[in-house]
Write an enzyme that holds these catalytic residues in place. Structure first.
Site, PDB file in Angstrom:
ATOM      1  N   HIS A 149       0.867  -1.179   0.000  1.00 28.63           N
ATOM      2  CA  HIS A 149       0.000   0.000   0.000  1.00 28.63           C
ATOM      3  C   HIS A 149       0.906   1.231   0.000  1.00 28.63           C
ATOM      4  CE1 HIS A 149      -2.699   3.053   1.742  1.00 28.63           C
ATOM      5  NE2 HIS A 149      -3.701   2.286   1.386  1.00 28.63           N
TER       6      HIS A 149
ATOM      7  N   CYS B 261      -4.613   2.329  -3.672  1.00 28.27           N
ATOM      8  CA  CYS B 261      -3.334   2.862  -3.170  1.00 28.27           C
ATOM      9  C   CYS B 261      -2.212   1.849  -3.363  1.00 28.27           C
ATOM     10  CB  CYS B 261      -3.448   3.265  -1.701  1.00 28.27           C
ATOM     11  SG  CYS B 261      -4.550   4.636  -1.429  1.00 28.27           S
TER      12      CYS B 261
ATOM     13  N   ASP C  12       3.036  -3.874   8.396  1.00 29.74           N
ATOM     14  CA  ASP C  12       1.792  -3.154   8.144  1.00 29.74           C
ATOM     15  C   ASP C  12       0.653  -4.121   8.441  1.00 29.74           C
ATOM     16  OD1 ASP C  12       0.449  -1.357   5.238  1.00 29.74           O
ATOM     17  OD2 ASP C  12      -0.516  -2.135   7.048  1.00 29.74           O
TER      18      ASP C  12
ATOM     19  N   GLN D 208      -4.566  -4.755   7.348  1.00 33.07           N
ATOM     20  CA  GLN D 208      -5.512  -5.751   6.866  1.00 33.07           C
ATOM     21  C   GLN D 208      -5.431  -7.074   7.614  1.00 33.07           C
ATOM     22  OE1 GLN D 208      -7.872  -4.983   4.899  1.00 33.07           O
ATOM     23  NE2 GLN D 208      -7.171  -3.056   4.047  1.00 33.07           N
TER      24      GLN D 208
ATOM     25  N   LYS E 126     -10.675   0.249  10.689  1.00 34.53           N
ATOM     26  CA  LYS E 126     -10.837  -0.996   9.930  1.00 34.53           C
ATOM     27  C   LYS E 126     -11.260  -2.154  10.826  1.00 34.53           C
ATOM     28  CE  LYS E 126      -7.355   0.307   6.510  1.00 34.53           C
ATOM     29  NZ  LYS E 126      -8.153   0.515   5.292  1.00 34.53           N
TER      30      LYS E 126
HETATM   31  C1  LIG Z   1      -2.379  -2.561   3.789  1.00 33.71           C
HETATM   32  C2  LIG Z   1      -2.761  -1.133   4.141  1.00 33.71           C
HETATM   33  N1  LIG Z   1      -1.825  -0.327   4.690  1.00 33.71           N
HETATM   34  C3  LIG Z   1      -2.112   0.944   5.034  1.00 33.71           C
HETATM   35  C4  LIG Z   1      -3.387   1.465   4.813  1.00 33.71           C
HETATM   36  C5  LIG Z   1      -3.665   2.898   5.242  1.00 33.71           C
HETATM   37  O1  LIG Z   1      -4.569   2.864   6.343  1.00 33.71           O
HETATM   38  P1  LIG Z   1      -5.153   4.263   6.903  1.00 33.71           P
HETATM   39  O2  LIG Z   1      -3.961   5.023   7.422  1.00 33.71           O
HETATM   40  O3  LIG Z   1      -6.122   3.871   7.980  1.00 33.71           O
HETATM   41  O4  LIG Z   1      -5.794   4.913   5.715  1.00 33.71           O
HETATM   42  C6  LIG Z   1      -4.374   0.666   4.242  1.00 33.71           C
HETATM   43  C7  LIG Z   1      -5.740   1.235   3.954  1.00 33.71           C
HETATM   44  N2  LIG Z   1      -6.347   0.605   2.841  1.00 33.71           N
HETATM   45  C8  LIG Z   1      -7.405   1.067   2.207  1.00 33.71           C
HETATM   46  C9  LIG Z   1      -8.094   2.194   2.418  1.00 33.71           C
HETATM   47  O5  LIG Z   1      -9.125   2.215   1.480  1.00 33.71           O
HETATM   48  N3  LIG Z   1      -9.045   1.100   0.681  1.00 33.71           N
HETATM   49  C10 LIG Z   1      -7.976   0.374   1.116  1.00 33.71           C
HETATM   50  O6  LIG Z   1      -7.584  -0.692   0.641  1.00 33.71           O
HETATM   51  C11 LIG Z   1      -4.070  -0.661   3.908  1.00 33.71           C
HETATM   52  O7  LIG Z   1      -4.995  -1.488   3.370  1.00 33.71           O
END
Ligand SMILES: Cc1ncc(COP(=O)(O)O)c(CNc2co[nH]c2=O)c1O
Length: 410
Positions: free
Chosen positions: A121, A364, A198, A201, A224
């Protein structure tokens, strides 16, 4: 685990979307919120709201106990040895940036390497690009297998004594691949490197034990995992947090402030400058209680079952390409796909007309889209409140989309 009973806890499933019941399959982007979390947030603002740590009045004590109690809940949830290894941040993105700026930059120099997959990501890729640019270090990308998985032999070959950081998602937000983080951590440590995981997920969807993984840092987001937006976590090993520099400065985080010099509190508070994310942390604590009452093993099995069922059903539709692990191979609770010849935004729009919410775009992960030779994809992602009926509704709507865009039904 009874997803139909669970759904009763989520007010949003009373919503109608274009006259249809909501079929929410965008959980990898953000999850929905149970009444138990919403009630805790309301109760906090109605009976505990105060700033924390310095107040000597009753409300300040209540808010401080609730905030630090949330930290203890997070520590137990990821089996961290101490709550002092749990830093509250705005989310995964901020957590990873804190490590890249506060730790990595102080340890990287020209010739050093940062090893990571190209499927990351952007939030676990760009901070490392920036750290490499600032320090003269270089990025070394791991090769992906056809299904997006990573071979340990390739990690062994890539990680050397020049490696200072290995950055990797436990679960890919596009491919659903589950990376062998524990084994990769051992390889990194054999070469004196740190591993930044990370967990955006993975932590919401499966048991996470930071001591078993032996990760040096772990980042994840509360939104999430049934929690509110604006709260996330950076877990770190004590010695690393102790030497890591804060990346933003102000009130709360300080010990002594002189006119020209200041000193910081210990971790985790030195990383929590300003008024902290009090309600968000308390909401995350309530989300963790909700998830723990159901059980992360149960949730992991449920999400994977729905993803596997979806892969099987999509294999029956001619003209649908599914990315990531093939049928029967381990996959987390998400399925990325394309309807050949149709832009995923158009597919998602037709699905939405039937009340089915999926994500469309590059997720992303633009470098990964290029590796897949696509500009964008659509993604269905599952959680504890989704059912097999949701999969049926999704497949039926996709077949409608296929017919609508002129493909013969396979
Ligand atoms: C693997 C992964 N890393 C980092 C992030 C960033 O997380 P945040 O800081 O809470 O935004 C996401 C968000 N992924 C997604 C956000 O919207 N669609 C997605 O797949 C992610 O899926």
């Amino acid at each position: 685990m009874n997803p139909l009973a669970i759904r009763e806890d989520f007010p949003i499933f009373q919503e109608k979307i274009n006259g249809h019941p909501l079929v929410y399959l965008d959980n990898a982007a953000t999850s929905q919120k149970p009444r138990q979390v919403l009630d805790v947030l309301r109760r906090y603002y109605e009976s505990e709201n105060s700033n924390v740590h310095r107040g000597v009045h009753t409300l300040g004590t209540r808010a401080t106990e609730a905030y630090e109690g949330a930290r203890e809940k997070v520590a137990r949830f990821i089996n961290a040895p101490s709550p002092y290894q749990v830093v509250f941040t705005r989310g995964t993105t901020e957590s990873i940036n804190m490590v890249a700026h506060g730790y990595a930059r102080a340890h990287l120099q020209p010739g050093d390497e940062i090893v990571l997959p190209p499927s990351e990501h952007h939030s676990n890729l760009i901070p490392w690009q920036q750290a490499a640019r600032a320090t003269g270090a270089t990025l070394r990308y791991l090769p992906l297998q056809e299904d997006g998985s990573i071979r340990l032999a390739d990690v062994e070959a890539a990680v050397t004594d020049r490696t200072k950081v290995v950055a990797i998602a436990h679960v890919s937000n596009v491919l659903g691949t589950v990376n062998p983080v524990r084994e990769i951590a051992a390889i990194a440590h054999r070469h004196g490197a740190v591993i930044v995981v990370d967990g955006a997920q993975s932590v919401p969807h499966m048991p996470t034990d930071v001591q078993d993984l032996d990760c040096d840092f772990l980042a994840f987001s509360g939104h999430k995992m049934l929690g509110p937006t604006g709260i996330g976590v950076l877990y770190g090993k004590p010695s690393l947090l102790a030497e890591m520099e804060p990346t933003y400065f102000g009130g709360e985080m300080i010990d002594i402030v002189e006119l020209h010099e200041s000193t910081w509190k210990e971790a985790p508070w030195k990383f929590e400058g300003g008024t902290p994310i009090i309600a968000g942390a308390i909401g995350l604590g309530a989300a963790i209680e909700y998830l723990s009452n159901i059980g992360m093993e149960e949730i992991a099995k449920h999400d994977a079952h729905l993803a596997d069922l979806t892969v099987q059903r999509l294999a029956e539709i001619e003209g649908v390409t599914v990315y990531g692990p093939g049928p029967g191979k381990p996959r987390a609770g998400l399925v990325t796909f394309n309807l050949d010849g149709v832009h995923p935004h158009d597919v998602a729009t037709v699905l939405d007309a039937a009340g089915v919410a999926v994500r469309a775009g590059h997720h992303c992960a633009q470098p990964l889209m290029r590796i897949l030779h696509v500009g964008a994809t659509a993604r269905a992602s599952f959680y504890l409140y989704n059912t097999e009926d949701d999969v049926d509704a999704f497949v039926a709507a996709l077949k409608q989309a296929k017919e609508f865009f002129g493909h013969a039904i396979g």
